[in-house]
Design an enzyme around this catalytic site. Sequence first.
Site, PDB file in Angstrom:
ATOM      1  N   MET A 272       0.832  -1.204   0.000  1.00 45.66           N
ATOM      2  CA  MET A 272       0.000   0.000   0.000  1.00 45.66           C
ATOM      3  C   MET A 272       0.862   1.247   0.000  1.00 45.66           C
ATOM      4  SD  MET A 272      -2.977   1.239  -0.090  1.00 45.66           S
ATOM      5  CE  MET A 272      -3.123   3.009  -0.216  1.00 45.66           C
ATOM      6  N   HIS A 306       6.174  -0.333  -7.971  1.00 39.37           N
ATOM      7  CA  HIS A 306       4.752   0.020  -8.123  1.00 39.37           C
ATOM      8  C   HIS A 306       4.330   1.016  -7.037  1.00 39.37           C
ATOM      9  CE1 HIS A 306       0.475  -0.899  -9.145  1.00 39.37           C
ATOM     10  NE2 HIS A 306       0.298  -0.591  -7.876  1.00 39.37           N
ATOM     11  N   GLU A 307       4.613   0.708  -5.799  1.00 32.66           N
ATOM     12  CA  GLU A 307       4.185   1.595  -4.703  1.00 32.66           C
ATOM     13  C   GLU A 307       4.941   2.915  -4.770  1.00 32.66           C
ATOM     14  OE1 GLU A 307       1.558   0.508  -3.507  1.00 32.66           O
ATOM     15  OE2 GLU A 307       1.830  -1.587  -4.101  1.00 32.66           O
ATOM     16  N   HIS A 310       3.433   5.149  -7.378  1.00 29.85           N
ATOM     17  CA  HIS A 310       2.162   5.745  -6.954  1.00 29.85           C
ATOM     18  C   HIS A 310       2.357   7.148  -6.376  1.00 29.85           C
ATOM     19  CE1 HIS A 310      -1.132   3.056  -7.645  1.00 29.85           C
ATOM     20  NE2 HIS A 310      -0.735   2.095  -6.850  1.00 29.85           N
TER      21      HIS A 310
HETATM   22  N1  TRP Z   1      -3.385   0.508  -3.729  1.00 37.59           N
HETATM   23  C1  TRP Z   1      -2.707  -0.714  -3.436  1.00 37.59           C
HETATM   24  C2  TRP Z   1      -1.769  -1.021  -4.594  1.00 37.59           C
HETATM   25  O1  TRP Z   1      -2.124  -0.941  -5.710  1.00 37.59           O
HETATM   26  C3  TRP Z   1      -3.551  -1.908  -3.274  1.00 37.59           C
HETATM   27  C4  TRP Z   1      -4.623  -1.941  -2.258  1.00 37.59           C
HETATM   28  C5  TRP Z   1      -5.904  -1.598  -2.413  1.00 37.59           C
HETATM   29  C6  TRP Z   1      -4.581  -2.558  -1.017  1.00 37.59           C
HETATM   30  N2  TRP Z   1      -6.652  -1.972  -1.331  1.00 37.59           N
HETATM   31  C7  TRP Z   1      -5.871  -2.550  -0.480  1.00 37.59           C
HETATM   32  C8  TRP Z   1      -3.550  -3.108  -0.294  1.00 37.59           C
HETATM   33  C9  TRP Z   1      -6.155  -3.144   0.728  1.00 37.59           C
HETATM   34  C10 TRP Z   1      -3.842  -3.672   0.921  1.00 37.59           C
HETATM   35  C11 TRP Z   1      -5.125  -3.719   1.431  1.00 37.59           C
HETATM   36  O2  TRP Z   1      -0.659  -1.337  -4.423  1.00 37.59           O
HETATM   37 ZN    ZN Z   2      -1.356   0.140  -7.014  1.00 32.89          ZN
END
Ligand code: TRP
Ligand code: ZN
Length: 882
Positions: A272, A306-307, A310
Amino acid sequence: MRDASPQTTYLKDYTVPEYLIHSVALNFVLDEENTLVTSRLTLSRNPASRSMETDLVLTGENLLLRRIVLNDDTELTDKDYQKTLDSLTVYNVPQQQPFVLTIENTINPKINTALEGLYLSNGMLCTQCEAEGFRKITYFLDRPDVMAKFTTTLVADKGRYPVLLSNGNKIAQGELPGNQHWVSWEDPFSKPCYLFALVAGQLECLEDKFTTQSGRDISLQIFVEPHDLDKCAHAMQSLQNAMRWDEEVYGCEYDLDLYMIVAVSHFNMGAMENKGLNVFNTKFVLARPDTATDSDYEHIEGVIAHEYFHNWTGNRITCRDWFQLSLKEGFTVFRDQEFTGDRTSKAVKRIEDVNMLRTRQFAEDAGPLAHPIRPDAYIEINNFYTLTVYEKGAEVVRMIHTLLGAEGFRKGSDLYFARHDGQAVTCEDFVKAMEAANNVDLSQFRRWYSQAGTPVLTISHTYNAAGQTLTLTIKQHCPPTPGQAVKEPLHIPVKVGLIYPAGSVAPCQLEGGAAADEVILELTQAEQDFVFTGLTAAPAISVLRGFSAPVKLVMERSLEELAFLLSHDSDTFNRWEAGQQLVGQVITGLVADVQNNRELRLDPIIIDAFRQVLAQPWEDLSYFSLLLSLPSETYLAEQMEVIDVVAIHKAREFVKLTLAENLQNALQTLYLNNHRDESGQFDAGAIGRRRIKNTCLSYLCALDDLAIKNWAHQQFKTAKNMTDQMAALSVMVNNPHYARKQCLTDFYQQWQHEALVIDKWFALQASSPAPDTFATVQALMAHPAFDLGTPNRVRALVGAFSQANPLHFHAANGQGYQFLADQIIALNTLNPQVASRMISALTSWRRYDAGRQALMTAQLERIMSTEAVSKDVYEIASKSLA
Ligand code: TRP
Ligand code: ZN
């Protein structure tokens, strides 16, 4: 059944927020069972809102409200507000000027097994707020278009929680009586609450730094449980690589002075991107050569990137609402795919991504849960973190990249960042920036955002010897999906190359255009002709090079033609694809033979093709390994009208065995030539050697040959890296082997204290075709190391069995289905997100025979009628049955 049918949220109902939150000061007095949260919000009416509402409605779930104070002086009484299970309405708040609301509530992290909001993982406290977890921490406007500046103070016991982290920069800290301490954090960037994070625990940290292109020093910290500190080096290197790449390719520089990553053992997804404080599943951080495989190393680098990516595509510019999720996810996946391609092998990375798309996303697009990359309705947003939004979303961004070229795409991304920095925007805003920067019209292309389903391209061609022309006729058709009966034609880039019979490149010259080695055809009509000129002989046609669009191809091609492309196509993707088509066609024929009890015979053209591949010198050994790999059972199943898992398995195993018998010498030589005892080498050379060697071992172990079984056993015992150890163990588990049981026991003994390795041990056994697998899976459920509360363990056992073992999961007596439903029902109360994801193995029930259909739907019905069924599970199960 649920008491009330859960509500659906629609994109068409979007309205701007009635109130804005400018700043948030959070104070947490942390405790395992009783954490006190004080939130001081500065709010005002949103001038852009046309609503006349004078009440303020905040979201909040599972919170114990203690008090509310308005403007620091007026404590509200229960006449001033109203609480429901998921909201808090404050009556008649000030309309003319900003006001301050201070809310005090408590939460209990210990009973939070859903792992959303504030929860406990191995004694550490951490948060997960995306998508709608912040409302489980405190009352708020929990929607991504409400962006605020956060300051956070954490107060906790110094012994249990020596490390206290939140977003941004540390601004102050101090000691308190009773062995307590506190730390304050300030995030200077406005953000939606889904990017909030806090972490508290006994953590150790690997620290390094990164100097940005403009010369700023960024401190990089990776926090883990103490025994994992020796497994962080690769993650750190990956982070630095990603930071450099984003500067070079997108001109994006990091914006805070500190970047923190925390690895936690209990996590619903991969990782995340919380601002300045990423929280990761341990699986995507921890690696040591003896505990992680080469593919783990690659995935870690990809997810770290990826993170990190973001930060610009997601955080600085975020989503207006959750229907726009692909705005950040599709784009960020595209960025991480390109990064990994640059770091490793472009050809291999593309093949791996397409493999996943075609097996799993295509299935989603063809099933009852099909939705566009920008969905228009949901019951539970957590159910829309799908392969469609992520992977197909990335393909859509990739098509824009293909249509505009790298330079044009960069102009578009520059404009997107310049226009929308600090905003919460839509997919439409992204497309508009791409159009404006390049002066192009993408109106038809936009249909990719609203139309679900995988288009089918039917291609035919005629060569006119007299005119030296080739006419390519391309038809597009997209089958209906739930709620979308009629589909409009899409704008599809089709990359094409031509090859003369002698193997040389034929010129691609469209009527009136210049000659080139390859062209991008822009298909926009339901049916369109493309005429190539100046061709002195009928060429072989290489279409959809690089998999230039997420579509299915229908094109009559003989085995000879495919074999020709396998040896002559200069496009690395299509060369591999020709091999896959070749073997795929043959296996499909064999599946019919199995079904009709005919004797199986392998067409010698396959053996010849493989012999030729084996005879060539390959620089990229990973690519070479892919050329030798058979299409997966899941991919083959996708191609069948009615899926017959038993026949597919038998036919594919027959091909594998026959190839091993016929090519034994070449495979053995290749194995021996590439077998070294390598401990910690992660250069492309060493990775490639391991991959080709283990590919050979997997073929050879299909043979009933004691010498080769000894090789596997030996490799298992002497391996100095997890790639080799795991590859050896898997051939022993997937084939009859005298040391199978012993090695499984030894492996467990050796690695029992490494959770991520034990996950591999569970997954390997759960996905084995061995006849005793179902009994093994049941026994493993009772194993002391199994825990339904740890998502990684659930995915390793229940997930692997249901999603990576078609043969046994689809046992004709329905025992696999019943087993899965039992686990989903147990998970429903414990962790709805994980429960709902586990249903996916049942949603494709329409693809099987009548007997299995009945058994699968019976289990779906049973799941749906679970007492207190969660929104997550209800949505997937009910839509699967609809
Ligand atoms: N945004 C995160 C990613 O793309 C993924 C994500 C969305 C997430 N909901 C989540 C991670 C709930 C953990 C729990 O990397
Ligand atoms: Zn993502």
